[in-house]
Enzyme design. Structure first.
Site, PDB file in Angstrom:
ATOM      1  N   HIS A  55      -3.628  -5.544   2.053  1.00 50.25           N
ATOM      2  CA  HIS A  55      -3.254  -5.988   3.822  1.00 50.25           C
ATOM      3  C   HIS A  55      -4.183  -6.671   3.938  1.00 50.25           C
ATOM      4  O   HIS A  55      -4.109  -7.560   3.496  1.00 50.25           O
ATOM      5  CB  HIS A  55      -4.299  -4.257   4.360  1.00 50.25           C
ATOM      6  CG  HIS A  55      -3.262  -2.784   4.360  1.00 50.25           C
ATOM      7  ND1 HIS A  55      -2.192  -2.381   5.383  1.00 50.25           N
ATOM      8  CD2 HIS A  55      -4.214  -2.267   3.608  1.00 50.25           C
ATOM      9  CE1 HIS A  55      -1.889  -1.100   4.495  1.00 50.25           C
ATOM     10  NE2 HIS A  55      -2.684  -0.885   3.229  1.00 50.25           N
TER      11      HIS A  55
ATOM     12  N   CYS B 283       0.674  -0.735   0.025  1.00 49.54           N
ATOM     13  CA  CYS B 283       0.168  -0.203   0.060  1.00 49.54           C
ATOM     14  C   CYS B 283       1.040   1.420   0.623  1.00 49.54           C
ATOM     15  O   CYS B 283       1.259   1.467  -0.944  1.00 49.54           O
ATOM     16  CB  CYS B 283      -0.822  -0.241   1.479  1.00 49.54           C
ATOM     17  SG  CYS B 283      -2.405   1.163   0.429  1.00 49.54           S
TER      18      CYS B 283
ATOM     19  N   ARG C 132     -12.261   7.136  -0.625  1.00 49.21           N
ATOM     20  CA  ARG C 132     -11.208   5.809  -0.951  1.00 49.21           C
ATOM     21  C   ARG C 132     -11.891   4.786  -1.834  1.00 49.21           C
ATOM     22  O   ARG C 132     -12.800   4.804  -1.566  1.00 49.21           O
ATOM     23  CB  ARG C 132     -11.087   5.974   0.288  1.00 49.21           C
ATOM     24  CG  ARG C 132     -10.541   7.257   0.692  1.00 49.21           C
ATOM     25  CD  ARG C 132     -10.022   6.819   2.746  1.00 49.21           C
ATOM     26  NE  ARG C 132      -8.833   6.297   2.581  1.00 49.21           N
ATOM     27  CZ  ARG C 132      -7.386   6.452   2.852  1.00 49.21           C
ATOM     28  NH1 ARG C 132      -7.513   7.888   2.405  1.00 49.21           N
ATOM     29  NH2 ARG C 132      -6.383   5.918   2.437  1.00 49.21           N
TER      30      ARG C 132
HETATM   31  N1  GLN Z   1      -1.412   7.242   2.435  1.00 49.78           N
HETATM   32  C1  GLN Z   1      -1.643   6.012   1.167  1.00 49.78           C
HETATM   33  C2  GLN Z   1      -3.226   6.062   0.485  1.00 49.78           C
HETATM   34  O1  GLN Z   1      -4.415   7.194   0.832  1.00 49.78           O
HETATM   35  C3  GLN Z   1      -1.864   4.807   1.411  1.00 49.78           C
HETATM   36  C4  GLN Z   1      -2.812   4.190   2.215  1.00 49.78           C
HETATM   37  C5  GLN Z   1      -2.001   3.310   3.210  1.00 49.78           C
HETATM   38  O2  GLN Z   1      -1.573   1.819   3.090  1.00 49.78           O
HETATM   39  N2  GLN Z   1      -3.477   2.400   3.656  1.00 49.78           N
HETATM   40  O3  GLN Z   1      -3.734   5.860  -0.804  1.00 49.78           O
END
Ligand code: GLN
Length: 242
Positions: free
Chosen positions: A197, A95, A129
Protein backbone atom coordinates in the site's frame (compact mmCIF):
# COMPACT_ATOMS: atom_id res chain seq x y z
CA UNK A 1 -4.73 10.79 -28.61
CA UNK A 2 -4.30 7.56 -26.59
CA UNK A 3 -6.64 7.00 -23.70
CA UNK A 4 -6.10 4.81 -20.64
CA UNK A 5 -9.35 3.02 -19.81
CA UNK A 6 -9.36 1.81 -16.23
CA UNK A 7 -11.87 -0.38 -14.47
CA UNK A 8 -11.78 -0.34 -10.65
CA UNK A 9 -13.32 -3.41 -9.05
CA UNK A 10 -15.45 -2.69 -5.98
CA UNK A 11 -13.99 0.82 -5.60
CA UNK A 12 -16.20 1.60 -2.59
CA UNK A 13 -15.25 -1.52 -0.67
CA UNK A 14 -11.73 -2.53 -1.69
CA UNK A 15 -9.87 0.69 -1.02
CA UNK A 16 -8.31 0.41 2.42
CA UNK A 17 -5.26 2.64 3.07
CA UNK A 18 -6.30 5.20 0.48
CA UNK A 19 -5.58 2.81 -2.35
CA UNK A 20 -7.75 5.09 -4.46
CA UNK A 21 -4.64 7.28 -4.62
CA UNK A 22 -3.27 4.73 -7.09
CA UNK A 23 -6.03 5.61 -9.52
CA UNK A 24 -5.44 9.34 -9.03
CA UNK A 25 -1.76 8.83 -9.76
CA UNK A 26 -2.52 7.08 -13.05
CA UNK A 27 -5.01 9.78 -13.96
CA UNK A 28 -2.63 12.64 -13.18
CA UNK A 29 0.38 11.19 -14.97
CA UNK A 30 -1.80 10.63 -18.03
CA UNK A 31 -3.18 14.18 -17.81
CA UNK A 32 0.30 15.71 -17.60
CA UNK A 33 1.12 14.04 -20.89
CA UNK A 34 -2.12 14.75 -22.68
CA UNK A 35 -3.16 11.09 -22.51
CA UNK A 36 -6.89 10.59 -22.02
CA UNK A 37 -8.15 8.78 -18.95
CA UNK A 38 -11.46 7.05 -18.32
CA UNK A 39 -12.40 5.40 -15.04
CA UNK A 40 -15.29 3.04 -14.53
CA UNK A 41 -16.19 1.08 -11.45
CA UNK A 42 -17.62 -2.43 -11.29
CA UNK A 43 -19.46 -3.24 -8.09
CA UNK A 44 -21.62 -6.05 -6.79
CA UNK A 45 -23.56 -7.92 -9.43
CA UNK A 46 -21.94 -6.00 -12.28
CA UNK A 47 -20.08 -7.79 -15.01
CA UNK A 48 -17.04 -6.38 -16.78
CA UNK A 49 -16.26 -6.24 -20.48
CA UNK A 50 -12.71 -7.52 -20.96
CA UNK A 51 -12.30 -5.57 -24.18
CA UNK A 52 -13.52 -2.25 -22.82
CA UNK A 53 -10.60 -1.56 -20.47
CA UNK A 54 -6.81 -1.51 -20.61
CA UNK A 55 -6.19 -1.85 -16.90
CA UNK A 56 -8.18 -3.48 -14.12
CA UNK A 57 -7.56 -2.52 -10.51
CA UNK A 58 -8.57 -3.99 -7.18
CA UNK A 59 -7.36 -2.51 -3.90
CA UNK A 60 -6.98 -3.79 -0.38
CA UNK A 61 -9.70 -4.64 2.08
CA UNK A 62 -10.37 -6.09 5.46
CA UNK A 63 -11.37 -9.75 5.73
CA UNK A 64 -15.04 -8.82 5.90
CA UNK A 65 -14.75 -6.68 2.76
CA UNK A 66 -13.02 -9.52 0.96
CA UNK A 67 -15.75 -11.87 2.08
CA UNK A 68 -18.37 -9.59 0.55
CA UNK A 69 -16.52 -9.52 -2.77
CA UNK A 70 -15.11 -13.04 -3.17
CA UNK A 71 -18.17 -14.93 -4.36
CA UNK A 72 -19.41 -11.97 -6.44
CA UNK A 73 -16.02 -11.80 -8.17
CA UNK A 74 -16.31 -15.42 -9.15
CA UNK A 75 -19.92 -15.22 -10.20
CA UNK A 76 -19.90 -12.00 -12.19
CA UNK A 77 -16.33 -11.09 -13.15
CA UNK A 78 -14.01 -14.09 -13.14
CA UNK A 79 -14.36 -15.20 -16.75
CA UNK A 80 -14.01 -11.68 -18.08
CA UNK A 81 -10.91 -11.03 -15.96
CA UNK A 82 -9.37 -14.32 -17.08
CA UNK A 83 -10.04 -13.37 -20.71
CA UNK A 84 -8.56 -9.91 -20.14
CA UNK A 85 -5.45 -11.43 -18.55
CA UNK A 86 -5.02 -13.86 -21.42
CA UNK A 87 -5.29 -10.92 -23.77
CA UNK A 88 -2.40 -9.13 -22.03
CA UNK A 89 -4.52 -6.56 -20.23
CA UNK A 90 -3.01 -5.22 -17.01
CA UNK A 91 -4.54 -6.36 -13.74
CA UNK A 92 -3.11 -4.75 -10.61
CA UNK A 93 -4.25 -6.16 -7.28
CA UNK A 94 -3.18 -4.76 -3.92
CA UNK A 95 -3.18 -6.64 -0.60
CA UNK A 96 -6.75 -7.88 0.01
CA UNK A 97 -7.27 -7.80 -3.76
CA UNK A 98 -3.99 -9.65 -4.27
CA UNK A 99 -5.12 -12.41 -1.91
CA UNK A 100 -8.22 -12.92 -4.06
CA UNK A 101 -6.17 -13.49 -7.24
CA UNK A 102 -5.12 -16.96 -6.18
CA UNK A 103 -6.84 -20.22 -5.33
CA UNK A 104 -8.25 -19.25 -1.95
CA UNK A 105 -7.89 -17.11 1.14
CA UNK A 106 -8.28 -19.47 4.09
CA UNK A 107 -9.64 -17.92 7.27
CA UNK A 108 -9.76 -19.74 10.61
CA UNK A 109 -13.11 -21.39 9.98
CA UNK A 110 -13.85 -20.96 6.29
CA UNK A 111 -12.26 -20.38 2.96
CA UNK A 112 -12.89 -17.52 0.56
CA UNK A 113 -12.64 -18.68 -3.03
CA UNK A 114 -10.13 -16.87 -5.23
CA UNK A 115 -10.14 -15.97 -8.91
CA UNK A 116 -7.61 -18.68 -9.70
CA UNK A 117 -5.67 -16.40 -12.06
CA UNK A 118 -2.33 -17.20 -10.43
CA UNK A 119 -0.95 -20.20 -8.58
CA UNK A 120 -0.99 -19.09 -4.95
CA UNK A 121 -2.81 -19.61 -1.72
CA UNK A 122 -3.19 -17.38 1.30
CA UNK A 123 -3.99 -18.38 4.85
CA UNK A 124 -4.74 -16.14 7.76
CA UNK A 125 -2.74 -16.82 10.89
CA UNK A 126 -3.46 -15.84 14.46
CA UNK A 127 0.15 -14.73 14.86
CA UNK A 128 1.28 -11.15 14.50
CA UNK A 129 0.13 -9.14 11.52
CA UNK A 130 2.92 -8.31 9.12
CA UNK A 131 3.08 -4.54 9.37
CA UNK A 132 5.57 -1.92 8.34
CA UNK A 133 7.46 -0.21 5.59
CA UNK A 134 8.65 -2.50 2.85
CA UNK A 135 10.99 -2.24 -0.10
CA UNK A 136 11.39 -4.82 -2.82
CA UNK A 137 13.61 -5.27 -5.84
CA UNK A 138 11.78 -5.97 -9.09
CA UNK A 139 13.03 -6.69 -12.57
CA UNK A 140 9.91 -6.12 -14.63
CA UNK A 141 11.65 -5.87 -17.97
CA UNK A 142 13.88 -8.88 -17.32
CA UNK A 143 17.01 -6.91 -18.18
CA UNK A 144 18.88 -7.78 -14.97
CA UNK A 145 18.57 -4.19 -13.75
CA UNK A 146 16.19 -4.39 -10.81
CA UNK A 147 14.36 -1.32 -9.60
CA UNK A 148 12.84 -0.69 -6.19
CA UNK A 149 9.23 -0.53 -5.14
CA UNK A 150 8.52 1.06 -1.78
CA UNK A 151 5.33 0.75 0.21
CA UNK A 152 3.65 -0.15 3.45
CA UNK A 153 2.23 -3.54 4.34
CA UNK A 154 -0.34 -4.60 6.92
CA UNK A 155 -1.72 -8.10 6.55
CA UNK A 156 -2.62 -11.10 8.65
CA UNK A 157 -2.66 -13.37 5.61
CA UNK A 158 0.45 -15.29 4.58
CA UNK A 159 0.70 -15.92 0.87
CA UNK A 160 2.53 -18.93 -0.49
CA UNK A 161 3.27 -19.15 -4.19
CA UNK A 162 2.73 -22.46 -5.94
CA UNK A 163 5.28 -23.94 -8.33
CA UNK A 164 3.56 -22.26 -11.26
CA UNK A 165 3.89 -18.74 -9.86
CA UNK A 166 6.76 -16.32 -9.76
CA UNK A 167 7.07 -13.46 -7.34
CA UNK A 168 6.85 -9.82 -8.29
CA UNK A 169 10.03 -9.11 -6.40
CA UNK A 170 12.56 -9.89 -3.73
CA UNK A 171 12.21 -8.38 -0.26
CA UNK A 172 14.92 -5.87 0.61
CA UNK A 173 13.29 -4.66 3.77
CA UNK A 174 10.03 -5.68 5.46
CA UNK A 175 8.06 -8.93 5.41
CA UNK A 176 6.61 -9.60 1.97
CA UNK A 177 4.34 -12.52 1.12
CA UNK A 178 4.76 -14.57 4.28
CA UNK A 179 7.57 -13.05 6.31
CA UNK A 180 10.06 -15.79 5.45
CA UNK A 181 10.25 -16.72 1.78
CA UNK A 182 11.92 -13.45 0.81
CA UNK A 183 9.34 -13.11 -1.94
CA UNK A 184 6.88 -10.29 -2.42
CA UNK A 185 3.85 -10.29 -4.65
CA UNK A 186 3.20 -12.27 -7.76
CA UNK A 187 3.43 -11.71 -11.48
CA UNK A 188 1.94 -13.66 -14.35
CA UNK A 189 2.31 -11.72 -17.56
CA UNK A 190 0.60 -8.41 -16.89
CA UNK A 191 -1.28 -9.72 -13.85
CA UNK A 192 0.44 -8.25 -10.81
CA UNK A 193 -0.37 -8.74 -7.15
CA UNK A 194 1.41 -7.06 -4.25
CA UNK A 195 1.00 -6.34 -0.57
CA UNK A 196 2.33 -2.80 -1.00
CA UNK A 197 0.00 0.00 0.00
CA UNK A 198 1.24 3.49 0.41
CA UNK A 199 -0.64 4.02 -1.78
CA UNK A 200 1.71 2.13 -4.03
CA UNK A 201 1.85 4.28 -7.14
CA UNK A 202 2.49 7.76 -5.68
CA UNK A 203 5.55 6.25 -3.97
CA UNK A 204 6.68 4.57 -7.15
CA UNK A 205 6.18 6.91 -10.07
CA UNK A 206 8.28 4.74 -12.38
CA UNK A 207 5.96 1.80 -11.73
CA UNK A 208 2.88 3.92 -12.47
CA UNK A 209 4.49 4.71 -15.82
CA UNK A 210 5.34 1.06 -16.44
CA UNK A 211 1.66 0.23 -15.95
CA UNK A 212 0.52 3.02 -18.27
CA UNK A 213 3.04 2.01 -20.95
CA UNK A 214 2.16 -1.66 -20.69
CA UNK A 215 -1.58 -1.10 -20.66
CA UNK A 216 -1.40 1.15 -23.73
CA UNK A 217 1.36 -0.83 -25.46
CA UNK A 218 3.46 2.35 -25.80
CA UNK A 219 7.26 1.95 -25.86
CA UNK A 220 8.07 5.26 -24.26
CA UNK A 221 6.19 8.00 -22.44
CA UNK A 222 7.10 11.68 -22.34
CA UNK A 223 9.35 12.20 -19.33
CA UNK A 224 8.03 14.02 -16.26
CA UNK A 225 10.01 15.74 -13.54
CA UNK A 226 10.55 12.82 -11.13
CA UNK A 227 13.88 13.99 -9.74
CA UNK A 228 12.72 13.78 -6.15
CA UNK A 229 11.23 10.32 -6.55
CA UNK A 230 14.27 9.08 -8.46
CA UNK A 231 16.63 10.38 -5.78
CA UNK A 232 14.67 8.60 -3.04
CA UNK A 233 14.78 5.35 -4.98
CA UNK A 234 18.47 5.73 -5.77
CA UNK A 235 19.16 6.10 -2.07
CA UNK A 236 17.13 2.97 -1.29
CA UNK A 237 19.03 1.03 -3.98
CA UNK A 238 22.33 2.20 -2.61
CA UNK A 239 21.35 1.20 0.94
CA UNK A 240 20.30 -2.23 -0.33
CA UNK A 241 23.39 -2.64 -2.48
CA UNK A 242 21.56 -3.22 -5.75
N1 GLN B 1 -7.60 -8.70 5.21
C1 GLN B 1 -6.34 -9.06 4.64
C2 GLN B 1 -5.32 -9.43 5.71
O1 GLN B 1 -5.41 -8.97 6.82
C3 GLN B 1 -5.83 -7.94 3.74
C4 GLN B 1 -5.58 -6.65 4.48
C5 GLN B 1 -5.25 -5.47 3.60
O2 GLN B 1 -5.75 -5.32 2.48
N2 GLN B 1 -4.45 -4.56 4.15
O3 GLN B 1 -4.42 -10.19 5.44
Amino acid sequence: MPKLRVCALYPDVMNIYADRGNLLMLQQRCAWRGIGFALEGAGFGEGVDPGAHDLFYIGGGQDRDQELCASDLLATKRDALAAAADDGKVLLAVCGGYQLLGDAYALADRELPGLGLVDLRTHRVEGPRLIGNVAIAVDLDGDGRPRTLAGFENHAGRTVLGPGARPLGRVLSGHGNDGRSGFEGVRRGNVIGTYLHGPLLPKNAWFADWLIRTALAIDELDPLDDRLEDAAHAQARQAAGI
